[in-house]
Design a protein around this motif. Structure first.
Motif, mmCIF file in Angstrom:
data_model
loop_
_atom_site.group_PDB
_atom_site.id
_atom_site.type_symbol
_atom_site.label_atom_id
_atom_site.label_comp_id
_atom_site.label_asym_id
_atom_site.label_seq_id
_atom_site.Cartn_x
_atom_site.Cartn_y
_atom_site.Cartn_z
ATOM 1 N N ALA A 101 0.832 -1.205 0.000
ATOM 2 C CA ALA A 101 0.000 0.000 0.000
ATOM 3 C C ALA A 101 0.864 1.251 0.000
ATOM 4 C CB ALA A 101 -0.918 0.000 1.220
ATOM 5 N N THR A 102 0.379 2.258 -0.672
ATOM 6 C CA THR A 102 1.063 3.548 -0.719
ATOM 7 C C THR A 102 0.603 4.418 0.450
ATOM 8 O OG1 THR A 102 -0.653 4.540 -2.110
ATOM 9 C CG2 THR A 102 1.159 3.385 -3.221
ATOM 10 N N VAL A 103 1.272 5.542 0.591
ATOM 11 C CA VAL A 103 0.881 6.491 1.638
ATOM 12 C C VAL A 103 -0.537 6.983 1.407
ATOM 13 C CG1 VAL A 103 1.426 8.720 2.672
ATOM 14 C CG2 VAL A 103 3.271 7.183 1.990
ATOM 15 N N THR A 104 -0.907 7.159 0.152
ATOM 16 C CA THR A 104 -2.271 7.595 -0.170
ATOM 17 C C THR A 104 -3.293 6.549 0.248
ATOM 18 O OG1 THR A 104 -1.418 8.854 -2.047
ATOM 19 C CG2 THR A 104 -3.777 8.375 -2.025
ATOM 20 N N ASP A 105 -2.991 5.256 0.002
ATOM 21 C CA ASP A 105 -3.906 4.187 0.413
ATOM 22 C C ASP A 105 -4.094 4.182 1.932
ATOM 23 O OD1 ASP A 105 -4.214 3.296 -2.204
ATOM 24 O OD2 ASP A 105 -2.459 1.966 -2.068
#
Length: 574
Positions: free
Chosen positions: A140-144
């Motif tokens: 997962a990314t920081v946005t997720d």
């Protein structure tokens, strides 16, 4: 010659346009194919005998079937393999012999469009494609993760209209525990369930509530909450939302671990999870030396039954929250009817009795204000739960509503102490307490139990205005619609169940108390208003019946005598 050339050019253009139309139609047909429906049909009907890229099972492997066979042949064979085999088709006969004369079922109930959608889905390697929520949380990314945080705490609304996790669960985000306390803290939930089990867990509501648990399908076992016993309930999270929340929970679990670490949390992969059982389970490296935590292998239940509710508890819940509410309402109506019938023997005593009852139970202004406003807020939450949820969308408004309700409950409790002290003093001073005073004392005790249980519930289980709007309000609505869903209350903590049950007991006690005397003047006024048009209609009916009676034509002289008598009576002075 030029005319012939123009004719051929026109024919060519018409043919080109027709080809484009057919091509666009084919593209539209493919685009309109529902991958979800194709996946569902493939899973329920095909996977028992076929695999996709994993070798022969009962029937042939279906990977690359669109390249091996013509589409027209596949359509005929899937819908009725027995007809194709009986026709002497060499390919069908060879398959029949190759797979030990195992005849494929005839799926004649499937339309050609449905079979086409399945073949198209196989053509794009649909069975090998992962849902967004099946991805590992570690990618997962920081946005997720930030999206998961917003979804968990309600800063972003869920697509299917569900409530935020923080309505019932708390989590230690940045060192501070935030959220509700009705359900367990989820800070270490990812450490317990791990990736695959967490993905399965998030496919279903964690407890029964609206709108997540409600479906359009009828449920025989729980008619008040349709679809709850379905094996495949309607998802309450989109795959993207599920992945974001899973990523956020993983981040919180990792953050909660000690800094000295080496904890390796292995995702459990089992057959049926949509992954190859022969593939080694993926691991998620976390910097921690803490001993491996307890891991739960969560299996999706065939029926959504609240945890901790056995058969005996379920039967007890049905008696308390299914049969008793209707019994209490029946006692209220019959009791008030009997009290009114007795009171009508002396109509002039109805209002004095009401005044005396008001002096007995009205109490102080604090008691009346606290009880009335608290009851009004409860009624608002039951009748318009969506308005309460909309109001609670802002944390500041949520805090204001919760604090206001708690303060009003405390005010009502103080007023109750005053009125109970006065009531007991009057009962002790009297020579002999009557049944009415005893019933009043019991009612006041039940109201105390309702108020105290509500205050303790508000203190121990935060944000009750939100989770109550999704559980208790639908339960009361199910009672009103004649399709009770007691399971919505059975899974609540004991204090919540006690609070609800206390109000049902109070309703059943009303006819035996002074409250009934206070209600009788209003009932009398309503009955008189209803009786006037009924009496007028009955009088008009008698007059019409008298005019239509055959006696008027058989003995007209009697009517004349009656008319003369009426005229003489009219001339006499009053």
């Amino acid at each position: 010659m030029s005319g012939g050339f123009m004719t051929r050019a026109r024919v060519f253009r018409v043919a080109l346009v027709a080809a484009l139309v057919v091509h666009v139609g084919l593209i539209a047909g493919t685009a309109n194919a529902d991958p979800a429906e194709a996946k569902k049909i493939f899973t329920t009907r095909c996977m028992a005998c076929h695999t996709f890229g994993k070798g022969v099972k009962v029937g042939p492997d279906l990977k690359g079937v669109n390249e091996r066979r013509q589409r027209a042949w596949l359509l005929k064979f899937v819908r009725s393999s027995s007809v194709v085999i009986a026709s002497g088709d060499p390919i069908a006969a060879d398959l029949f012999q190759q797979f030990k004369q195992q005849r494929m079922p005839d799926w004649t109930d499937l339309s050609e469009d449905q079979v086409t959608s399945i073949l198209d889905w196989l053509g794009i390697n649909g069975p090998e494609q992962q849902e967004p929520d099946a991805r590992l949380a570690e990618v997962a990314t920081v946005t997720d993760i930030e999206t998961g945080r917003e979804l968990f705490h309600g800063a972003r609304s869920l697509a299917n209209g569900g409530s935020a996790c923080a309505t019932c669960h708390s989590i230690r985000d940045e060192g501070n525990a935030t959220g509700g306390t009705l359900a367990p803290d989820l800070t270490n939930a990812y450490s317990v369930y791990q990736d695959v089990s967490m993905t399965l867990f998030l496919k279903r509501p964690c407890f029964l509530r609206y709108p997540e648990s409600a479906e359009s399908a009828e449920s025989a076992e729980s008619p008040g909450l349709a679809g709850l016993t379905s094996a495949t309930p309607k998802p309450f999270l989109t795959p993207e939302e599920s992945f974001a929340i899973k990523a956020y929970l993983r981040t919180m679990a990792v953050t909660a671990q000690p800094a000295s670490a080496g904890l390796t949390m292995a995702s459990k992969v089992r057959e049926g999870d949509g992954q190859d059982p022969s593939t080694p389970p993926p691991t998620i490296a976390v910097t921690s030396d803490r001993p491996t935590a307890h891991r739960a292998a969560w299996e999706p239940p065939t029926k959504l039954t609240p945890p901790g509710i056995g058969r005996g508890a379920h039967i007890q819940g049905e008696l308390l929250f299914l049969a008793f509410p209707y019994a209490a309402l029946l006692v209220l109506l019959i009791g008030l009817g009997i009290r009114y019938a007795i009171a009508r023997r002396q109509p002039d005593a109805i209002r004095p009795a009401a005044s005396a009852a008001w002096k007995t139970l009205s109490g102080s202004k604090a008691w009346r204000t606290g009880l009335a406003v608290t009851f009004a807020l409860h009624l608002l939450g039951l009748l318009w739960p969506h308005a309460i949820l909309g109001w609670n969308g802002s944390p500041a408004r949520l805090y204001l509503l919760e604090a206001t309700g708690f303060v009003l409950g405390v005010v009502a409790l103080i007023g109750w102490v005053q009125i109970m002290w006065r009531h007991l003093g009057r009962g002790i001073a009297s020579a002999r307490a009557g049944l009415g005073e005893l019933a009043d004392c019991i009612l006041l005790s039940v109201l105390c139990m309702a108020v105290v249980s509500g205050l303790v519930t508000a203190f121990l289980y935060r944000w009750g205005t939100s989770w109550g709007a999704e559980t208790l309000a639908p339960y009361m609505s199910s009672l009103a619609h004649g399709a009770p869903a007691p399971v919505l209350v059975e899974e609540m903590p004991f204090l919540v169940r006690l609070h609800v049950f206390a109000w049902f007991v109070a309703v059943a006690l009303v006819p035996f108390t002074s409250v009934a005397a206070m209600l009788l003047p209003g009932i009398d006024r309503v009955m008189l208003l209803v009786a006037r048009p009924v009496s007028a209609a009955a009088g008009a009916g008698k007059r019409i019946a008298a005019r239509l009676s055959p006696a008027r034509w058989l003995w007209p002289e009697e009517d004349a005598v009656d008319l003369e008598g009426d005229a003489d009576n009219a001339q006499e002075p009053s």
